[in-house]
Design a protein around this motif. Sequence first.
Motif, PDB file in Angstrom:
ATOM      1  N   MET A   1    -111.561 -69.139  34.770  1.00 40.96           N
ATOM      2  CA  MET A   1    -110.108 -69.439  35.317  1.00 40.96           C
ATOM      3  C   MET A   1    -109.441 -67.904  35.476  1.00 40.96           C
ATOM      4  SD  MET A   1    -107.059 -71.553  33.822  1.00 40.96           S
ATOM      5  CE  MET A   1    -105.489 -71.658  34.958  1.00 40.96           C
ATOM      6  N   SER A   2    -109.019 -67.586  36.487  1.00 38.09           N
ATOM      7  CA  SER A   2    -108.337 -66.170  36.453  1.00 38.09           C
ATOM      8  C   SER A   2    -107.012 -66.043  35.827  1.00 38.09           C
ATOM      9  CB  SER A   2    -108.267 -65.705  38.066  1.00 38.09           C
ATOM     10  OG  SER A   2    -107.204 -66.730  38.898  1.00 38.09           O
ATOM     11  N   GLN A   3    -106.600 -65.306  35.247  1.00 42.20           N
ATOM     12  CA  GLN A   3    -105.539 -64.981  34.851  1.00 42.20           C
ATOM     13  C   GLN A   3    -104.752 -63.804  35.535  1.00 42.20           C
ATOM     14  OE1 GLN A   3    -105.637 -64.100  30.695  1.00 42.20           O
ATOM     15  NE2 GLN A   3    -103.782 -63.406  30.505  1.00 42.20           N
ATOM     16  N   GLN A   4    -103.352 -64.305  35.826  1.00 36.64           N
ATOM     17  CA  GLN A   4    -102.252 -63.236  36.370  1.00 36.64           C
ATOM     18  C   GLN A   4    -101.900 -62.257  35.503  1.00 36.64           C
ATOM     19  OE1 GLN A   4     -99.232 -65.427  38.513  1.00 36.64           O
ATOM     20  NE2 GLN A   4    -100.529 -65.303  40.558  1.00 36.64           N
ATOM     21  N   PHE A   5    -101.451 -60.988  35.980  1.00 38.26           N
ATOM     22  CA  PHE A   5    -100.722 -60.070  35.470  1.00 38.26           C
ATOM     23  C   PHE A   5    -100.155 -59.092  36.447  1.00 38.26           C
ATOM     24  CE2 PHE A   5    -104.824 -57.891  35.570  1.00 38.26           C
ATOM     25  CZ  PHE A   5    -104.657 -56.576  36.372  1.00 38.26           C
ATOM     26  N   LEU A   6     -99.122 -58.387  36.194  1.00 36.31           N
ATOM     27  CA  LEU A   6     -98.318 -57.826  37.015  1.00 36.31           C
ATOM     28  C   LEU A   6     -98.364 -56.332  36.732  1.00 36.31           C
ATOM     29  CD1 LEU A   6     -96.025 -57.537  39.236  1.00 36.31           C
ATOM     30  CD2 LEU A   6     -94.319 -57.848  37.232  1.00 36.31           C
ATOM     31  N   LEU A   7     -98.678 -55.420  37.962  1.00 34.45           N
ATOM     32  CA  LEU A   7     -98.761 -54.231  37.703  1.00 34.45           C
ATOM     33  C   LEU A   7     -97.303 -53.648  38.765  1.00 34.45           C
ATOM     34  CD1 LEU A   7    -102.374 -53.726  38.801  1.00 34.45           C
ATOM     35  CD2 LEU A   7    -101.302 -52.363  37.168  1.00 34.45           C
ATOM     36  N   VAL A   8     -96.569 -52.908  37.882  1.00 37.62           N
ATOM     37  CA  VAL A   8     -95.372 -52.500  38.626  1.00 37.62           C
ATOM     38  C   VAL A   8     -95.435 -51.017  38.794  1.00 37.62           C
ATOM     39  CG1 VAL A   8     -92.734 -52.155  38.175  1.00 37.62           C
ATOM     40  CG2 VAL A   8     -93.997 -53.892  37.022  1.00 37.62           C
ATOM     41  N   ALA A   9     -95.637 -50.793  40.126  1.00 40.65           N
ATOM     42  CA  ALA A   9     -96.047 -49.434  40.554  1.00 40.65           C
ATOM     43  C   ALA A   9     -95.641 -49.156  42.164  1.00 40.65           C
ATOM     44  CB  ALA A   9     -97.555 -49.004  40.540  1.00 40.65           C
ATOM     45  N   ASN A  10     -95.332 -47.917  42.461  1.00 46.86           N
ATOM     46  CA  ASN A  10     -95.211 -47.491  43.791  1.00 46.86           C
ATOM     47  C   ASN A  10     -96.549 -47.653  44.708  1.00 46.86           C
ATOM     48  OD1 ASN A  10     -92.607 -46.460  43.000  1.00 46.86           O
ATOM     49  ND2 ASN A  10     -93.407 -44.864  42.660  1.00 46.86           N
ATOM     50  N   ASP A  11     -96.095 -47.934  46.111  1.00 51.06           N
ATOM     51  CA  ASP A  11     -97.205 -48.387  46.933  1.00 51.06           C
ATOM     52  C   ASP A  11     -98.177 -47.248  46.997  1.00 51.06           C
ATOM     53  OD1 ASP A  11     -96.013 -46.790  48.512  1.00 51.06           O
ATOM     54  OD2 ASP A  11     -95.328 -48.576  49.989  1.00 51.06           O
ATOM     55  N   THR A  12     -98.075 -45.985  46.474  1.00 50.99           N
ATOM     56  CA  THR A  12     -98.807 -44.995  46.792  1.00 50.99           C
ATOM     57  C   THR A  12     -99.730 -44.485  45.534  1.00 50.99           C
ATOM     58  OG1 THR A  12     -96.772 -43.395  46.322  1.00 50.99           O
ATOM     59  CG2 THR A  12     -97.149 -43.831  48.507  1.00 50.99           C
ATOM     60  N   ASP A  13     -99.281 -45.417  44.413  1.00 47.09           N
ATOM     61  CA  ASP A  13     -99.756 -45.164  43.087  1.00 47.09           C
ATOM     62  C   ASP A  13    -101.445 -45.815  42.937  1.00 47.09           C
ATOM     63  OD1 ASP A  13    -100.815 -45.264  40.236  1.00 47.09           O
ATOM     64  OD2 ASP A  13     -98.787 -45.629  39.628  1.00 47.09           O
ATOM     65  N   ARG A  14    -102.307 -44.670  43.234  1.00 45.15           N
ATOM     66  CA  ARG A  14    -103.795 -45.017  43.320  1.00 45.15           C
ATOM     67  C   ARG A  14    -104.199 -45.613  41.936  1.00 45.15           C
ATOM     68  NH1 ARG A  14    -109.012 -41.091  44.324  1.00 45.15           N
ATOM     69  NH2 ARG A  14    -110.634 -42.635  44.418  1.00 45.15           N
ATOM     70  N   LEU A  15    -103.750 -45.124  40.789  1.00 47.01           N
ATOM     71  CA  LEU A  15    -104.313 -45.478  39.695  1.00 47.01           C
ATOM     72  C   LEU A  15    -104.020 -47.331  39.680  1.00 47.01           C
ATOM     73  CD1 LEU A  15    -104.473 -44.377  36.067  1.00 47.01           C
ATOM     74  CD2 LEU A  15    -103.537 -46.499  36.223  1.00 47.01           C
TER      75      LEU A  15
ATOM     76  N   GLY B   1    -112.381 -61.299  38.552  1.00 45.25           N
ATOM     77  CA  GLY B   1    -112.240 -62.629  38.701  1.00 45.25           C
ATOM     78  C   GLY B   1    -110.489 -62.676  38.306  1.00 45.25           C
ATOM     79  N   GLN B   2    -109.891 -61.770  38.077  1.00 42.66           N
ATOM     80  CA  GLN B   2    -108.580 -61.924  37.574  1.00 42.66           C
ATOM     81  C   GLN B   2    -107.894 -61.610  38.815  1.00 42.66           C
ATOM     82  OE1 GLN B   2    -108.158 -62.753  34.571  1.00 42.66           O
ATOM     83  NE2 GLN B   2    -110.350 -61.889  34.198  1.00 42.66           N
ATOM     84  N   ASP B   3    -106.402 -61.860  38.581  1.00 49.06           N
ATOM     85  CA  ASP B   3    -105.376 -62.278  39.711  1.00 49.06           C
ATOM     86  C   ASP B   3    -104.220 -61.237  39.481  1.00 49.06           C
ATOM     87  OD1 ASP B   3    -103.979 -62.853  41.972  1.00 49.06           O
ATOM     88  OD2 ASP B   3    -103.411 -64.743  40.961  1.00 49.06           O
ATOM     89  N   PRO B   4    -104.298 -59.860  39.754  1.00 51.68           N
ATOM     90  CA  PRO B   4    -103.314 -58.786  39.545  1.00 51.68           C
ATOM     91  C   PRO B   4    -102.262 -58.890  40.678  1.00 51.68           C
ATOM     92  CG  PRO B   4    -105.149 -57.793  40.353  1.00 51.68           C
ATOM     93  CD  PRO B   4    -105.658 -59.063  40.329  1.00 51.68           C
ATOM     94  N   LEU B   5    -101.106 -58.815  40.241  1.00 51.89           N
ATOM     95  CA  LEU B   5     -99.857 -58.919  41.285  1.00 51.89           C
ATOM     96  C   LEU B   5     -99.409 -57.367  41.347  1.00 51.89           C
ATOM     97  CD1 LEU B   5     -98.113 -61.925  40.264  1.00 51.89           C
ATOM     98  CD2 LEU B   5     -99.805 -61.824  42.077  1.00 51.89           C
ATOM     99  N   LEU B   6     -99.361 -56.297  42.366  1.00 54.49           N
ATOM    100  CA  LEU B   6     -99.157 -55.167  42.518  1.00 54.49           C
ATOM    101  C   LEU B   6     -97.662 -55.251  43.251  1.00 54.49           C
ATOM    102  CD1 LEU B   6     -99.702 -52.353  41.842  1.00 54.49           C
ATOM    103  CD2 LEU B   6    -100.958 -52.274  44.100  1.00 54.49           C
ATOM    104  N   ARG B   7     -96.618 -55.085  42.610  1.00 59.31           N
ATOM    105  CA  ARG B   7     -95.209 -54.995  43.029  1.00 59.31           C
ATOM    106  C   ARG B   7     -94.612 -53.730  42.630  1.00 59.31           C
ATOM    107  NH1 ARG B   7     -97.473 -58.958  44.805  1.00 59.31           N
ATOM    108  NH2 ARG B   7     -96.875 -60.825  44.728  1.00 59.31           N
ATOM    109  N   ASP B   8     -93.552 -53.183  43.456  1.00 60.83           N
ATOM    110  CA  ASP B   8     -92.731 -51.948  43.129  1.00 60.83           C
ATOM    111  C   ASP B   8     -91.642 -52.446  42.187  1.00 60.83           C
ATOM    112  OD1 ASP B   8     -90.713 -52.961  44.689  1.00 60.83           O
ATOM    113  OD2 ASP B   8     -91.115 -51.733  46.388  1.00 60.83           O
ATOM    114  N   LEU B   9     -90.563 -51.289  41.714  1.00 59.37           N
ATOM    115  CA  LEU B   9     -89.944 -51.762  40.886  1.00 59.37           C
ATOM    116  C   LEU B   9     -88.968 -52.929  41.211  1.00 59.37           C
ATOM    117  CD1 LEU B   9     -88.152 -50.780  38.284  1.00 59.37           C
ATOM    118  CD2 LEU B   9     -86.938 -49.220  39.894  1.00 59.37           C
ATOM    119  N   THR B  10     -88.227 -52.786  42.332  1.00 61.76           N
ATOM    120  CA  THR B  10     -87.294 -53.592  43.026  1.00 61.76           C
ATOM    121  C   THR B  10     -87.938 -55.059  43.109  1.00 61.76           C
ATOM    122  OG1 THR B  10     -86.221 -51.999  44.125  1.00 61.76           O
ATOM    123  CG2 THR B  10     -85.791 -54.263  44.933  1.00 61.76           C
ATOM    124  N   GLN B  11     -89.235 -55.334  43.696  1.00 63.81           N
ATOM    125  CA  GLN B  11     -89.882 -56.515  43.764  1.00 63.81           C
ATOM    126  C   GLN B  11     -90.065 -56.990  42.328  1.00 63.81           C
ATOM    127  OE1 GLN B  11     -93.207 -54.905  46.071  1.00 63.81           O
ATOM    128  NE2 GLN B  11     -92.329 -55.452  48.064  1.00 63.81           N
TER     129      GLN B  11
END
Length: 264
Positions: A1-15, A27-37
């Motif tokens: 079962m995949s697990q969600q986590f949140l990456l708070v980063a700018n859309d230019t952040d390659r890392l 098989g994980q479910d990362p969410l990539l969002r900027d500071l405001t989102q």
Amino acid sequence: MSQQFLLVANDTDRLAQELAAVARSEGQDPLLRDLTQASRMFSISVEARSCTITPDLPLFLRAPLQRARPQEFRQSFHSLEHTGTLWAVASLIESPCVNRPTPRGFVATSPSACITELRAGFPESATPPELFMSDPLSAEADGSLWCQQDTGTGHITRSSEVPVGQGPYRMRQRNPEAAYETVIVVDNDAWRTSTEPLSQVGDLEECSIGVAAQLGLTFAAVLWALDPEGEKAVLARVDPYPGFDQVLPVWTEAATALLKVLMR
């Protein structure tokens, strides 16, 4: 079962993008969002002396100190509100948080290297002198021994040159003959980014883990200045938001360790 986590980063952040790709491949479910989102995703409920954060997701904070603050008042006000919300969420959430905020702000590092070193446990007598100025130094002041930095952009030049940015500025002595070694720290693991033999200066990986722990950092790049004889290492800088290029030499190990922290 995949697990969600949140990456708070700018859309230019390659890392952040590369870590998200590694997570998806496993098989994980990362969410990539900027500071405001990211700040708009959460609700904070307070009852008596307890606080509940919804949703309760593991967090990896990258954006807060990289986001340029708008100059227009309304945008600036909203930016500060989003930043404050995310600080509260990351401080109080029960799930793991990479580089959880501290009472001093998002991280315990400071624009002043001397203050960062003191917070990391180094005695004041061990720190080279440091100067702060509102205007850059325009005259040559032994440029081989001093550098200046714009504390807003982080750009560093010799003292005879003007760094990119609008100030304020920081000046500090440096040894022009020193070599530098970067150590990447993730929780209780650390890796040097070079393969040069450095046994004479002690265990830099263990020292770097200690520095990060003193500063409350889960993830950091710790930079050491090595004297020409290779017998002494002096803490030069601690970067709580290292770029992908800094971590690239040990990326496989670091990415695995970061996901292990987030998936606890």
